[in-house]
Design an enzyme around this catalytic site. Structure first.
Site, short mmCIF file in Angstrom:
data_model
loop_
_atom_site.label_atom_id
_atom_site.label_comp_id
_atom_site.label_asym_id
_atom_site.label_seq_id
_atom_site.Cartn_x
_atom_site.Cartn_y
_atom_site.Cartn_z
N ARG A 368 0.98 -1.15 -0.17
CA ARG A 368 -0.07 0.08 0.20
C ARG A 368 1.53 1.22 -0.03
O ARG A 368 2.07 1.31 0.12
CB ARG A 368 -1.15 -0.16 1.58
CG ARG A 368 -1.75 1.29 1.48
CD ARG A 368 -2.72 1.69 2.26
NE ARG A 368 -3.22 2.82 2.48
CZ ARG A 368 -4.18 3.17 3.73
NH1 ARG A 368 -3.56 2.96 4.55
NH2 ARG A 368 -4.73 4.37 3.37
N HIS A 369 0.30 2.48 -0.76
CA HIS A 369 1.12 3.61 -0.29
C HIS A 369 1.62 3.78 0.88
O HIS A 369 0.83 3.29 1.96
CB HIS A 369 0.65 5.00 -1.35
CG HIS A 369 -1.00 5.09 -0.84
ND1 HIS A 369 -1.17 5.80 -0.03
CD2 HIS A 369 -2.14 4.20 -1.43
CE1 HIS A 369 -2.73 6.17 0.74
NE2 HIS A 369 -3.04 4.93 -0.07
N HIS A 545 -3.52 0.15 -3.68
CA HIS A 545 -4.27 0.73 -2.40
C HIS A 545 -4.46 -0.35 -1.29
O HIS A 545 -4.36 -0.87 -1.74
CB HIS A 545 -5.25 1.38 -3.13
CG HIS A 545 -5.40 2.28 -4.32
ND1 HIS A 545 -5.13 3.79 -3.72
CD2 HIS A 545 -5.02 2.34 -5.55
CE1 HIS A 545 -4.64 4.34 -5.08
NE2 HIS A 545 -4.77 3.25 -5.76
#
Length: 613
Positions: A368-369, A545
């Site tokens: 995930r970022h 995401h």
């Protein structure tokens, strides 16, 4: 034991309520919004999240109807999923190429409860009641459809036995609405799914031929969906904005790609200069706009989805006589570190040593970022940009610099915080120290994902170029304003990102759906990851995401698409820079923990130096 000294300064009064115990309405009231406006915003955004409601209020601050209390119009549809939905989408597209007809005004559906009015105060109750529906003993195994074709109407009619059961569900829902003061009437006519009507005589043959090719067997699921619409949109056409327009005169309407414009039917036919007057779905403002900057679309595209209840999925499972619960996104507070309410982590993640080492040579690492600006600072754009458009770094955790682009595009495509970039570089360093091998790197088109991958590769001391893949975009259901305007490869390169300008995306940006269910999003992600595997060699690194971790791996390792309650239950267990790995073994892909430690971080509240004066 030493006694505690008295506190002279305290940020917590005895009457204060902890933030996590406040309702979204209470939080909006604390932020200073009038109650009737806050209630309207929550209803207009389907009570989906606090952030969306506050954004809606800011976007509609000059809406002349903001203080009016006209109720929204609601409708309960039964919508197909699975293979039938895919067939109907193709049928819609092909038939619309022939000529626009009445069926194109809405998504494929069967009307169970025709339009009824609900005040904004009762909006959430109308959606919550769907969860309380109980199945009858005569719950069918499937919904059988019969094709009907005539010179002025084509459709699929529900057989009487299943129609009777569906009408009983609709009547049950209407009865429970009445208990809370909402008046509605169930559909008493023949239940059907409209395929075409109000079409030219010359189109009868080609349309009937297309209808005959539809098959209603196979993998077919059904969902109850409760929608509402802006009362101003009644009897108006809906046009989607395709090109931006900056007003040159005071009576012109600003156009932003992804917005919808409500337009009277006669206005389009009577315009003599290509300009028509319409109302913006995004802002509620009225003005003239160039019609050729928009494209007519279904009225339902501009509706608000309040709840979805899956009732049939190829074969009904009426366990305990309770209808499976609806998708109910949890409330998102401004400082929640989640992408979207459906982000999910694998709930049975194996520990070190619990999974035998796979013998395959390929590995996929999905992350995930990092920490994003908008979830950290809230409404940051007006705070950080001067009147002349210059960016000002007003907090050390804000980006040192941001790429040049239209400021408005940051609204739905925000950058990382300074700490977010640091977190990402730490992950890259950990990957290098753990002797991870990466041969190809993909990122979602979201700026925060591209920044994260760039920093990971920097910490990893790798010169791999970034392949920007729009198909890695998260569940589009959370983007009520339409898909973001992403930076192009050329813009990213000019901003200093090492992107692969020759890469041809598997899913192009304009091929992303405007609407999709959770099951459809999982199917999109699974098809994408299989295509990435087939078209690459070696180990793969993906930055996307929160929901991507499960969506890209669940079916790859042989699992099933989770039910909505499971998807939402673990949403907040996917923190920034969460990583997982899948590895190819002799019996397929297996889930493994990443070969490096996790990165844990806590929130840090803003320090107010004035408390020391």
């Amino acid at each position: 034991m030493a006694t505690l000294p008295p506190r002279k300064f305290s940020n917590f009064a005895p009457t204060d309520i902890a933030k996590e115990h406040l309702t979204p309405l209470q939080i909006l009231l604390q932020l200073g919004f009038p109650e009737h406006r806050a209630t309207k915003a929550l209803a207009a955004t389907g009570h989906r999240s606090l952030q969306l409601a506050s954004d809606w209020l800011l976007a509609h601050v000059t809406d002349p109807t903001l203080d009016e209390k006209e109720p929204r119009e609601y409708v309960l549809y039964l919508c197909p999923t699975g293979q039938l939905h895919e067939q109907l989408q193709k049928f819609w597209f092909k038939s619309r190429e022939l000529e626009w007809n009445g069926a194109h005004n809405f998504m494929p559906h069967i009307t169970l409860v025709p339009p009824f009015k609900v005040t904004d105060e009762l909006s959430k109750q109308a959606a919550d009641i769907l969860e309380t529906l109980t199945a009858k003993d005569d719950c069918p195994d499937a919904i059988e459809l019969e094709t009907y074709v005539s010179p002025n109407f084509m459709g699929l009619f529900v057989k009487d036995e299943q129609a009777k059961w569906l009408k009983s569900l609709a009547a049950q829902y209407v009865g429970k609405l009445l208990d809370v003061g909402i008046t509605a009437e169930p559909n008493t006519k023949s239940l059907h799914l409209t395929l075409a009507y109000q079409f030219s005589d010359s189109l009868f043959e080609p349309l009937s031929t297309m209808v005959e090719k539809l098959t209603t067997t196979g993998v077919v699921g059904w969902e109850l969906r409760l929608y509402s619409k802006d009362p101003r949109s009644c009897d108006l056409h809906v046009h989607k904005v395709m090109h931006a327009h900056v007003p040159r005169n005071h009576d012109e309407l600003e156009l932003r790609p992804g917005d919808y414009i409500y337009v009277p039917e006669e206005a389009c036919a009577s315009t003599i200069d290509g300009w028509v007057e319409g109302v913006s779905w995004l802002t509620g403002l009225t003005g003239y706009f160039p019609l050729n900057h928009t494209k007519r679309t279904a009225e339902s595209d501009a509706w608000t989805l309040h709840s979805t209840v899956q009732i049939l999925d190829n074969k009904v499972e009426c366990r305990d006589n309770i209808i499976p619960k609806a998708r109910k996104p949890p409330v998102i507070l401004f400082d929640d570190s989640i992408d979207a309410p459906d982000g999910v982590a694998e709930d049975s993640e194996p520990l070190e040593g619990e999974v035998a080492a796979a013998t395959g040579s390929r590995e996929i690492l999905i992350c995930r970022h990092g920490e994003r600006v908008d979830f950290t600072f809230g409404t940051w754009i007006p705070y950080c940009f001067e009147a002349d458009g210059c960016y000002v770094r007003r907090d050390l955790n804000m980006p040192i610099k941001i790429p040049p682009r239209n400021i408005k595009d940051f609204q739905d495509d925000c950058p990382l915080t300074a700490l977010g970039e640091l977190q990402a570089s730490l992950i890259g360093e950990a990957m290098k120290e753990s002797n991870v091998r990466i041969d190809v790197a993909f990122a979602s088109p979201s700026l925060r994902c591209i920044q994260t991958l760039s920093q990971i590769l920097k910490g990893f001391e790798s010169d791999l170029s970034i392949k920007v893949e729009p198909g890695l975009m998260e569940w589009v259901a959370w983007y009520q304003n339409g898909l973001p305007t992403w930076m192009t490869s050329e813009e990213l390169s000019k901003a200093g990102f090492n992107v692969d300008s020759s890469y041809k995306p598997i899913v192009k940006a304009d091929e992303l759906p405007l609407r999709e269910s959770a099951a459809q999003y999982y199917a999109r992600s699974y098809a994408l990851i299989k295509s990435i595997i087939e078209n690459t060699k070696g180990n793969i690194l993906i930055v996307a995401h929160a929901i991507s971790l499960a969506a890209c791996t669940r079916q790859l390792i042989g699992g099933q698409v989770p039910q909505i309650p499971e998807v939402t239950r673990l949403v907040q267990q996917v923190p920034y820079l969460a990583c997982l790995m899948v590895k190819e073994g002799p019996n397929g892909w297996v889930l493994l923990p990443p070969p490096f430690p996790p990165i844990t971080h806590s929130s840090n509240k803003r320090f107010d130096w004035k408390i020391l004066t």
